[in-house]
Design a protein around this motif. Structure first.
Motif, PDB file in Angstrom:
ATOM      1  N   THR A  39       0.809  -1.273  -0.151  1.00 20.04           N
ATOM      2  CA  THR A  39       0.015   0.145   0.137  1.00 20.04           C
ATOM      3  C   THR A  39       0.724   1.294   0.038  1.00 20.04           C
ATOM      4  OG1 THR A  39      -1.644  -1.148   1.252  1.00 20.04           O
ATOM      5  CG2 THR A  39      -1.761   1.197   1.367  1.00 20.04           C
ATOM      6  N   PHE A  40       2.004   1.279   0.777  1.00 19.79           N
ATOM      7  CA  PHE A  40       2.637   2.505   0.823  1.00 19.79           C
ATOM      8  C   PHE A  40       3.553   2.941  -0.647  1.00 19.79           C
ATOM      9  CE2 PHE A  40       7.442   3.553   1.232  1.00 19.79           C
ATOM     10  CZ  PHE A  40       7.173   5.011   1.730  1.00 19.79           C
ATOM     11  N   GLU A  41       3.773   1.709  -1.308  1.00 15.91           N
ATOM     12  CA  GLU A  41       4.596   2.053  -2.653  1.00 15.91           C
ATOM     13  C   GLU A  41       3.344   2.346  -3.612  1.00 15.91           C
ATOM     14  OE1 GLU A  41       8.274  -0.321  -3.683  1.00 15.91           O
ATOM     15  OE2 GLU A  41       6.573  -1.905  -3.376  1.00 15.91           O
ATOM     16  N   ARG A  42       2.146   1.821  -3.486  1.00 13.91           N
ATOM     17  CA  ARG A  42       1.022   2.228  -4.315  1.00 13.91           C
ATOM     18  C   ARG A  42       0.621   3.707  -4.405  1.00 13.91           C
ATOM     19  NH1 ARG A  42      -2.837  -1.468  -3.172  1.00 13.91           N
ATOM     20  NH2 ARG A  42      -3.668   0.178  -1.294  1.00 13.91           N
ATOM     21  N   GLU A  43       0.655   4.150  -3.037  1.00 12.10           N
ATOM     22  CA  GLU A  43       0.152   5.394  -2.797  1.00 12.10           C
ATOM     23  C   GLU A  43       1.420   6.415  -3.038  1.00 12.10           C
ATOM     24  OE1 GLU A  43      -2.460   6.861  -1.359  1.00 12.10           O
ATOM     25  OE2 GLU A  43      -3.462   4.776  -1.893  1.00 12.10           O
ATOM     26  N   LEU A  44       2.605   5.890  -2.754  1.00 11.87           N
ATOM     27  CA  LEU A  44       3.918   6.652  -3.202  1.00 11.87           C
ATOM     28  C   LEU A  44       3.789   7.192  -4.578  1.00 11.87           C
ATOM     29  CD1 LEU A  44       6.208   8.066  -1.792  1.00 11.87           C
ATOM     30  CD2 LEU A  44       7.505   5.894  -2.176  1.00 11.87           C
ATOM     31  N   HIS A  45       3.566   5.933  -5.549  1.00 16.05           N
ATOM     32  CA  HIS A  45       3.667   5.993  -6.987  1.00 16.05           C
ATOM     33  C   HIS A  45       2.412   6.919  -7.261  1.00 16.05           C
ATOM     34  CE1 HIS A  45       6.756   3.501  -8.342  1.00 16.05           C
ATOM     35  NE2 HIS A  45       6.315   2.842  -7.372  1.00 16.05           N
ATOM     36  N   SER A  46       1.426   6.755  -6.696  1.00 18.69           N
ATOM     37  CA  SER A  46      -0.025   7.831  -7.004  1.00 18.69           C
ATOM     38  C   SER A  46       0.407   9.163  -6.614  1.00 18.69           C
ATOM     39  CB  SER A  46      -1.059   7.370  -6.120  1.00 18.69           C
ATOM     40  OG  SER A  46      -2.021   8.094  -6.311  1.00 18.69           O
ATOM     41  N   ALA A  47       1.127   9.458  -5.474  1.00 16.55           N
ATOM     42  CA  ALA A  47       1.382  10.875  -5.215  1.00 16.55           C
ATOM     43  C   ALA A  47       2.361  11.409  -6.088  1.00 16.55           C
ATOM     44  CB  ALA A  47       2.008  10.905  -3.332  1.00 16.55           C
ATOM     45  N   ALA A  48       3.308  10.706  -6.387  1.00 16.56           N
ATOM     46  CA  ALA A  48       4.385  11.223  -7.505  1.00 16.56           C
ATOM     47  C   ALA A  48       3.544  11.489  -8.783  1.00 16.56           C
ATOM     48  CB  ALA A  48       5.494  10.204  -7.663  1.00 16.56           C
ATOM     49  N   GLN A  49       2.801  10.665  -9.255  1.00 19.29           N
ATOM     50  CA  GLN A  49       2.291  10.675 -10.518  1.00 19.29           C
ATOM     51  C   GLN A  49       1.496  12.096 -10.457  1.00 19.29           C
ATOM     52  OE1 GLN A  49      -0.380   7.599 -11.710  1.00 19.29           O
ATOM     53  NE2 GLN A  49      -0.228   8.232 -13.962  1.00 19.29           N
ATOM     54  N   HIS A  50       0.697  12.236  -9.401  1.00 21.35           N
ATOM     55  CA  HIS A  50      -0.156  13.366  -9.427  1.00 21.35           C
ATOM     56  C   HIS A  50       0.629  14.821  -9.408  1.00 21.35           C
ATOM     57  CE1 HIS A  50      -2.937  16.262  -7.006  1.00 21.35           C
ATOM     58  NE2 HIS A  50      -3.808  15.701  -7.842  1.00 21.35           N
ATOM     59  N   MET A  51       1.712  14.671  -8.754  1.00 19.98           N
ATOM     60  CA  MET A  51       2.935  15.844  -8.465  1.00 19.98           C
ATOM     61  C   MET A  51       3.550  15.927  -9.808  1.00 19.98           C
ATOM     62  SD  MET A  51       3.886  15.416  -4.613  1.00 19.98           S
ATOM     63  CE  MET A  51       4.756  17.038  -4.672  1.00 19.98           C
ATOM     64  N   GLY A  52       3.445  15.002 -10.789  1.00 22.09           N
ATOM     65  CA  GLY A  52       4.283  15.140 -11.957  1.00 22.09           C
ATOM     66  C   GLY A  52       5.829  14.813 -11.780  1.00 22.09           C
ATOM     67  N   ILE A  53       6.153  13.944 -10.843  1.00 26.10           N
ATOM     68  CA  ILE A  53       7.598  13.295 -10.327  1.00 26.10           C
ATOM     69  C   ILE A  53       7.629  11.992 -11.020  1.00 26.10           C
ATOM     70  CG2 ILE A  53       8.828  12.759  -8.404  1.00 26.10           C
ATOM     71  CD1 ILE A  53       7.518  14.722  -6.754  1.00 26.10           C
ATOM     72  N   LYS A  54       8.388  11.709 -11.676  1.00 24.44           N
ATOM     73  CA  LYS A  54       9.024  10.493 -12.134  1.00 24.44           C
ATOM     74  C   LYS A  54       9.516   9.617 -11.078  1.00 24.44           C
ATOM     75  CE  LYS A  54      11.070   7.976 -15.997  1.00 24.44           C
ATOM     76  NZ  LYS A  54      12.050   8.081 -17.071  1.00 24.44           N
ATOM     77  N   LEU A  55       8.922   8.499 -10.897  1.00 23.53           N
ATOM     78  CA  LEU A  55       9.315   7.643  -9.662  1.00 23.53           C
ATOM     79  C   LEU A  55       9.107   6.104 -10.001  1.00 23.53           C
ATOM     80  CD1 LEU A  55      10.190   7.765  -6.780  1.00 23.53           C
ATOM     81  CD2 LEU A  55       7.844   7.825  -5.999  1.00 23.53           C
ATOM     82  N   GLU A  56      10.158   5.644 -10.456  1.00 24.79           N
ATOM     83  CA  GLU A  56      10.092   4.155 -11.203  1.00 24.79           C
ATOM     84  C   GLU A  56       9.952   3.382  -9.607  1.00 24.79           C
ATOM     85  OE1 GLU A  56      10.306   2.994 -14.170  1.00 24.79           O
ATOM     86  OE2 GLU A  56      10.365   5.231 -14.764  1.00 24.79           O
ATOM     87  N   GLY A  57      10.645   3.689  -8.785  1.00 16.59           N
ATOM     88  CA  GLY A  57      10.479   2.714  -7.466  1.00 16.59           C
ATOM     89  C   GLY A  57      11.267   3.501  -6.329  1.00 16.59           C
ATOM     90  N   PHE A  58      11.007   2.863  -4.925  1.00 14.65           N
ATOM     91  CA  PHE A  58      11.555   3.539  -3.861  1.00 14.65           C
ATOM     92  C   PHE A  58      12.910   3.578  -3.821  1.00 14.65           C
ATOM     93  CE2 PHE A  58      13.155   3.235   0.421  1.00 14.65           C
ATOM     94  CZ  PHE A  58      12.429   3.974   0.993  1.00 14.65           C
TER      95      PHE A  58
END
Length: 83
Positions: A39-58
């Motif tokens: 859940t942490f990784e899913r929410e982290l990816h969602s937050a990054a995508q919403h903010m326009g940050i490219k985040l492949e992984g932790f």
């Protein structure tokens, strides 16, 4: 201190980046996800995508929080008048 409830958005990104060096388990716990890595990784990816940050992984957070080491050497005089 761990967040009492799971963080989201900018707060989640900030918390995850601040705790990235301690590992994903510690970051998840401190960001309020009690070790629920999925859940942490899913929410982290969602937050990054919403903010326009490219985040492949932790691990991308670990890379961005490392302090670059200075290149070169320090030259210090032996005395105030002799270099």
């Amino acid at each position: 201190m761990a967040a009492p409830t799971p963080l989201h958005g900018n707060e989640l990104i900030d918390c995850a980046k601040a705790n990235a060096k301690d590992g994903i388990e510690a970051a998840a716990t401190l960001c309020g996800y009690s070790g629920d890595i999925v859940t942490f990784e899913r929410e982290l990816h969602s937050a990054a995508q919403h903010m326009g940050i490219k985040l492949e992984g932790f691990q991308d957070l670990v890379k961005t929080t490392e302090v670059p080491q200075p290149i070169g050497i320090d030259v210090i005089p032996e005395t105030e008048t002799v270099l």
